[in-house]
Design an enzyme around this catalytic site. Sequence first.
Site, mmCIF file in Angstrom:
data_model
loop_
_atom_site.group_PDB
_atom_site.id
_atom_site.type_symbol
_atom_site.label_atom_id
_atom_site.label_comp_id
_atom_site.label_asym_id
_atom_site.label_seq_id
_atom_site.Cartn_x
_atom_site.Cartn_y
_atom_site.Cartn_z
ATOM 1 N N SER A 59 24.496 -20.780 44.151
ATOM 2 C CA SER A 59 24.761 -19.149 44.236
ATOM 3 C C SER A 59 24.549 -19.202 45.703
ATOM 4 C CB SER A 59 24.151 -18.267 43.352
ATOM 5 O OG SER A 59 22.881 -18.485 43.556
ATOM 6 N N HIS B 149 18.376 -14.496 46.759
ATOM 7 C CA HIS B 149 19.659 -14.194 47.701
ATOM 8 C C HIS B 149 19.428 -13.265 48.614
ATOM 9 C CE1 HIS B 149 20.539 -15.533 43.172
ATOM 10 N NE2 HIS B 149 21.504 -16.232 43.989
ATOM 11 N N ASP C 258 15.063 -9.271 43.558
ATOM 12 C CA ASP C 258 15.759 -10.805 43.731
ATOM 13 C C ASP C 258 15.186 -11.264 45.293
ATOM 14 O OD1 ASP C 258 17.113 -13.075 44.112
ATOM 15 O OD2 ASP C 258 19.068 -12.057 43.716
#
Length: 421
Positions: A155, A403, A400
């Site tokens: 990702s 990312h 998070d």
Amino acid sequence: MRWTKSAKRKLSFPIITAIICTLTFIFLLYTERISTVSSGSILRFKPCPKRNFADDRELESDQLDNPTDDSLVFDPDECSVTHGKWVFNTSIKPLYLDRTCPYIDKQYSCIKNGRNDSNYRYWEWQPDNCMLPRFDPEIALRKLRGKRLMFVGDSLQRNQWESFVCLIESVIPKGKKSMKRGRVHSVFKAKEYDATIEFYWAPFLVESNTDIPIKSDPNQRIIKVDSIAQRAKHWLGADILVFNTYVWWMSGLKTKALWGEFKNGEEGYEELDTTVSYRIALRTWANWIDSTVDPKKTRVFFTTMSPSHQKNKEWGNINGIRCYNETRPVMKKGFWGTGSNKEMMNVVANIIGRMKVPVTVLNITQLSEYRIDAHTSIYGELQGKLLTAEQRADPLHFADCIHWCLPGVPDTWNQLLFAYL
């Protein structure tokens, strides 16, 4: 004919002065020519002199608006992009916004998802001893004319792929671009240039039982460390391949590794140290590259690990909560947190160093280490859904810090890729 002593004495002063001036002029002209040649060599081989900036901790006006000089040529053999600093620069506007680029996942759309501060978008990476050229979407598209650029990985590689697409898509007319999304393979087309920018989902590069569908429990994941052919057949024909794999390996000290097919279901695996499994998997990848890729037709890149920032004490914010509410990069030179594993990085260096096919390493780790301020934090998604108000109020469990917001740090990764192209 020899001069006599009396003749020498009679030599007029103006003549002597003229001779001295003439010799001096010739010497200066020669020196100037040598200087000009040397300057040309510096411009060719050393893109720019080392710069001295003011104290990093103070955002002085000359540091806030200090555009780079694009006239200098980037030479990867002379430029160490890992050594440098982030400089706040409001004179350069992002080439896109998460509100204007239609191809950004909600997972990376921080401002659109409610983040109030936007300063993280104006920090510019400046290497110590050279100049990194700015990303030019039209030049990038010309370089990609008639080609397939494919990002392969997890990702974070999708993070970089979406950044690249957004960096170029705004200069392409509406009817001359398209996007086809897939669970594994996604393709953006720039029709006028006969070019594609693609993403292929392969979090371990090699095959596993958790690629599709994803197993959220790391203890259920089994990696087929010697199997890559079923995935890699989709990479054939690409002109530029950009790989990464790291974060999925970091779920524990041990990983479940399996050789061959799943003949007995998911039985027969061995638990190995993560670095051992990683090394075996990367050897499988390297063997496929060396045996399959024609370096005259395909360029291969490998993006180093993207750091996570989970422990706020590591950068001195003892009252913080992971990367939540961070608004500035770390300014300490050489900062390195536990979110980047040097042993794993050494594995990459050792494997690539022995390959027959040349692989260009995009070393984004150190420059990304400083950017504690640019993660999606509480302004992203969890399992495909935006965080609820209750979850946002609990950054300890839901922020998070892996990312990155877009636009943001992955744009710099692509700036580096653009420089190498």
